[in-house]
Design a protein around this motif. Structure first.
Motif, PDB file in Angstrom:
ATOM      1  N   TRP A 118       1.922   3.372  -1.837  1.00 42.83           N
ATOM      2  CA  TRP A 118       1.087   4.436  -1.283  1.00 42.83           C
ATOM      3  C   TRP A 118       1.810   5.205  -0.175  1.00 42.83           C
ATOM      4  N   SER A 119       2.555   4.477   0.666  1.00 39.10           N
ATOM      5  CA  SER A 119       3.143   5.111   1.842  1.00 39.10           C
ATOM      6  C   SER A 119       4.275   6.069   1.505  1.00 39.10           C
ATOM      7  N   ARG A 120       4.787   6.039   0.260  1.00 39.79           N
ATOM      8  CA  ARG A 120       5.785   7.038  -0.108  1.00 39.79           C
ATOM      9  C   ARG A 120       5.279   7.999  -1.177  1.00 39.79           C
ATOM     10  N   LEU A 121       3.975   7.959  -1.455  1.00 41.92           N
ATOM     11  CA  LEU A 121       3.395   8.928  -2.387  1.00 41.92           C
ATOM     12  C   LEU A 121       3.544  10.358  -1.874  1.00 41.92           C
ATOM     13  N   HIS A 122       3.508  10.519  -0.537  1.00 38.25           N
ATOM     14  CA  HIS A 122       3.548  11.873   0.014  1.00 38.25           C
ATOM     15  C   HIS A 122       4.863  12.587  -0.279  1.00 38.25           C
ATOM     16  N   LEU A 123       5.883  11.841  -0.712  1.00 40.07           N
ATOM     17  CA  LEU A 123       7.152  12.481  -1.065  1.00 40.07           C
ATOM     18  C   LEU A 123       6.993  13.419  -2.256  1.00 40.07           C
ATOM     19  N   VAL A 124       6.033  13.103  -3.131  1.00 39.20           N
ATOM     20  CA  VAL A 124       5.824  13.953  -4.305  1.00 39.20           C
ATOM     21  C   VAL A 124       4.427  14.574  -4.337  1.00 39.20           C
ATOM     22  N   ILE A 125       3.497  14.075  -3.507  1.00 38.49           N
ATOM     23  CA  ILE A 125       2.132  14.615  -3.444  1.00 38.49           C
ATOM     24  C   ILE A 125       1.908  15.132  -2.030  1.00 38.49           C
ATOM     25  N   ARG A 126       2.308  16.359  -1.767  1.00 34.36           N
ATOM     26  CA  ARG A 126       2.193  16.881  -0.404  1.00 34.36           C
ATOM     27  C   ARG A 126       1.022  17.836  -0.235  1.00 34.36           C
ATOM     28  N   SER A 127       0.459  18.296  -1.315  1.00 40.04           N
ATOM     29  CA  SER A 127      -0.588  19.307  -1.209  1.00 40.04           C
ATOM     30  C   SER A 127      -1.982  18.718  -1.403  1.00 40.04           C
ATOM     31  N   SER A 128      -2.086  17.384  -1.508  1.00 42.67           N
ATOM     32  CA  SER A 128      -3.389  16.772  -1.775  1.00 42.67           C
ATOM     33  C   SER A 128      -3.611  15.565  -0.879  1.00 42.67           C
ATOM     34  N   PRO A 129      -3.942  15.779   0.402  1.00 46.08           N
ATOM     35  CA  PRO A 129      -4.227  14.646   1.291  1.00 46.08           C
ATOM     36  C   PRO A 129      -5.438  13.848   0.835  1.00 46.08           C
ATOM     37  N   ARG A 130      -6.354  14.493   0.128  1.00 51.33           N
ATOM     38  CA  ARG A 130      -7.525  13.773  -0.377  1.00 51.33           C
ATOM     39  C   ARG A 130      -7.112  12.688  -1.376  1.00 51.33           C
ATOM     40  N   THR A 131      -6.112  12.968  -2.193  1.00 45.47           N
ATOM     41  CA  THR A 131      -5.605  11.968  -3.132  1.00 45.47           C
ATOM     42  C   THR A 131      -5.045  10.764  -2.389  1.00 45.47           C
ATOM     43  N   LEU A 132      -4.299  11.022  -1.314  1.00 50.99           N
ATOM     44  CA  LEU A 132      -3.741   9.928  -0.520  1.00 50.99           C
ATOM     45  C   LEU A 132      -4.844   9.081   0.109  1.00 50.99           C
ATOM     46  N   ARG A 133      -5.884   9.742   0.594  1.00 48.64           N
ATOM     47  CA  ARG A 133      -6.991   8.998   1.211  1.00 48.64           C
ATOM     48  C   ARG A 133      -7.726   8.155   0.175  1.00 48.64           C
ATOM     49  N   LEU A 134      -7.919   8.687  -1.018  1.00 46.95           N
ATOM     50  CA  LEU A 134      -8.616   7.944  -2.071  1.00 46.95           C
ATOM     51  C   LEU A 134      -7.811   6.733  -2.525  1.00 46.95           C
ATOM     52  N   VAL A 135      -6.507   6.895  -2.622  1.00 45.93           N
ATOM     53  CA  VAL A 135      -5.657   5.774  -3.015  1.00 45.93           C
ATOM     54  C   VAL A 135      -5.703   4.672  -1.959  1.00 45.93           C
ATOM     55  N   LEU A 136      -5.640   5.054  -0.691  1.00 46.46           N
ATOM     56  CA  LEU A 136      -5.726   4.063   0.381  1.00 46.46           C
ATOM     57  C   LEU A 136      -7.076   3.355   0.370  1.00 46.46           C
ATOM     58  N   ALA A 137      -8.152   4.103   0.145  1.00 49.80           N
ATOM     59  CA  ALA A 137      -9.483   3.494   0.063  1.00 49.80           C
ATOM     60  C   ALA A 137      -9.561   2.506  -1.097  1.00 49.80           C
ATOM     61  N   MET A 138      -8.944   2.848  -2.235  1.00 51.45           N
ATOM     62  CA  MET A 138      -8.915   1.947  -3.383  1.00 51.45           C
ATOM     63  C   MET A 138      -8.209   0.639  -3.043  1.00 51.45           C
ATOM     64  N   ILE A 139      -7.099   0.723  -2.346  1.00 45.37           N
ATOM     65  CA  ILE A 139      -6.344  -0.483  -1.990  1.00 45.37           C
ATOM     66  C   ILE A 139      -7.165  -1.389  -1.079  1.00 45.37           C
ATOM     67  N   ILE A 140      -7.802  -0.798  -0.061  1.00 42.52           N
ATOM     68  CA  ILE A 140      -8.601  -1.587   0.888  1.00 42.52           C
ATOM     69  C   ILE A 140      -9.809  -2.209   0.199  1.00 42.52           C
ATOM     70  N   LEU A 141     -10.500  -1.426  -0.637  1.00 37.38           N
ATOM     71  CA  LEU A 141     -11.684  -1.940  -1.331  1.00 37.38           C
ATOM     72  C   LEU A 141     -11.326  -3.079  -2.274  1.00 37.38           C
ATOM     73  N   ASN A 142     -10.262  -2.912  -3.046  1.00 34.26           N
ATOM     74  CA  ASN A 142      -9.849  -3.962  -3.981  1.00 34.26           C
ATOM     75  C   ASN A 142      -9.420  -5.224  -3.259  1.00 34.26           C
ATOM     76  N   ALA A 143      -8.826  -5.072  -2.080  1.00 31.21           N
ATOM     77  CA  ALA A 143      -8.417  -6.242  -1.302  1.00 31.21           C
ATOM     78  C   ALA A 143      -9.632  -7.094  -0.945  1.00 31.21           C
ATOM     79  N   PHE A 144     -10.719  -6.450  -0.525  1.00 30.38           N
ATOM     80  CA  PHE A 144     -11.938  -7.194  -0.178  1.00 30.38           C
ATOM     81  C   PHE A 144     -12.619  -7.757  -1.424  1.00 30.38           C
ATOM     82  N   LEU A 145     -12.659  -6.986  -2.494  1.00 34.09           N
ATOM     83  CA  LEU A 145     -13.386  -7.394  -3.687  1.00 34.09           C
ATOM     84  C   LEU A 145     -12.723  -8.543  -4.442  1.00 34.09           C
ATOM     85  N   PHE A 146     -11.383  -8.588  -4.435  1.00 32.13           N
ATOM     86  CA  PHE A 146     -10.689  -9.525  -5.318  1.00 32.13           C
ATOM     87  C   PHE A 146      -9.856 -10.570  -4.588  1.00 32.13           C
ATOM     88  N   HIS A 147      -9.356 -10.273  -3.397  1.00 29.11           N
ATOM     89  CA  HIS A 147      -8.610 -11.304  -2.675  1.00 29.11           C
ATOM     90  C   HIS A 147      -9.540 -12.413  -2.197  1.00 29.11           C
TER      91      HIS A 147
END
Length: 348
Positions: A118-147
């Motif tokens: 996720w932390s290097r997605l911005h190298l190729v996705i620079r015009s969509s901060p919403r996409t970066l936020r959604l990906v980060l939210a997915m990682i955090i949510l899955n960590a709680f749900l499955f870990h």
């Protein structure tokens, strides 16, 4: 020699070896199985040493999400491997300690690697901060749900008194979590490939196209590795999957640095456009990831590297102008820094 003790373990032929959750206690003796365990435990541990030295030597700043997520994932790989070695191969090891090590390492390498991606997605996705936020939210949510549920059931399964009772629950939980975490990594890889393809549309440079194509192939390899892990789990080879899991993430970390080096050495030097210039939105910024800059760039104190284009006056910014801006607004963050560094934390 009175302290030497002989520990007898049963020998089981490979064709009859039980790789599933149903087996409890130390591994039975089989030369092939123990050789596989030795090889795929030693490799991740060596990879941890190698990558730790490489990261500490290469990164210009020992801070930031990318730096720490790489280190955490790297050490999680070895901790996970050591935990399973204690659980499978050392009968007298405390099962609580072995399980704690295995699960801490598992969380660090699985969710840690997703944060790395996720932390290097911005190298190729620079015009969509919403996409970066959604990906980060997915990682955090899955960590709680499955870990959390997986860790609970692993402890209950490691305890001989509760092993049989919770075995059916762990079988279900294991299959669900392995699929969900693999899908998470596949989603991030697909977004990365999508962003890379968008950059290819802007490219007139054959070298850049070849490099981007190579990066896409690397992401496909990462996806295939996840598919292999899922297949092993669903076929009932949990022990084999657990042994290979650390090596799997160690290998993916090596691939991660292949990706980073391709960006750093090829794209940053050759550019995306045919004339060797980037333009402001397509340049690779080493400082965003804490890496030293080795191209002809000017630092504007925001973490954004401005590349001076040789053939286009509209893209040219003089060094004196940038230095003046640097002295006048040394502490002021620009929009890019707020978007990619300030919002998610420039340094931890």
């Amino acid at each position: 020699m009175s302290s030497v003790r002989n520990i007898t373990v049963p020998w089981v032929p490979l064709a009859e070896f039980d790789w599933s959750f149903g087996r409890s206690g130390p591994l039975p003796w089989n030369l092939t199985v123990w050789s596989i365990l030795a090889v795929f435990t030693a490799l991740p541990i060596w990879t941890t040493v190698e990558l730790t030295v490489w990261v500490l030597h290469t990164f210009e700043r020992w801070r930031g999400i990318y730096f720490w997520s790489v280190l955490v994932t790297t050490w999680g790989v070895s901790i996970h491997a050591v935990g399973f070695v204690l659980k499978f191969c050392v009968p007298e090891a405390n099962w609580i300690l072995a399980t704690v090590l295995a699960e801490i390492g598992w969380v660090a390498m699985v969710s840690g690697f997703s944060i790395v991606m996720w932390s290097r997605l911005h190298l190729v996705i620079r015009s969509s901060p919403r996409t970066l936020r959604l990906v980060l939210a997915m990682i955090i949510l899955n960590a709680f749900l499955f870990h959390i549920p997986t860790i609970i059931f692993q402890f209950l399964l490691s305890n001989q008194a509760t092993h049989a009772r919770f075995l059916p629950f762990m079988n279900i939980t294991e299959k669900v979590q392995i699929v969900c975490f693999s899908i998470q990594e596949i989603v991030i890889s697909v977004i990365y490939v999508w962003g890379t393809l968008n950059l290819l549309k802007c490219s007139l440079n054959d070298k850049a196209k070849n490099t981007m194509t190579f990066l896409i192939i690397v992401q496909v390899i990462v996806i295939l590795i996840d598919v292999l892990v899922i297949v092993l789990d669903y076929l009932g080879y949990f022990t084999l999957k657990a042994v290979l899991h650390s090596f799997n993430y160690a290998f993916k970390l090596q691939i991660e640095f292949v990706v980073l080096n391709e960006f750093k050495h090829k794209i940053a030097k050759g550019g995306i456009t045919g004339n060797g210039g980037f333009g402001g939105s397509l340049s690779f910024d080493n400082k965003l990831l804490g890496l030293p800059n080795d191209n002809n760039t000017v630092d504007n104190n925001s973490g954004v590297t401005v590349v001076v284009a040789a053939g286009d006056s509209s893209l040219r910014t003089t060094q004196s102008d940038l230095l003046g801006a640097q002295h006048g607004h040394a502490e002021e963050q620009d929009a890019f820094e707020m978007q990619y560094l300030g919002r998610y934390g420039r340094a931890l």
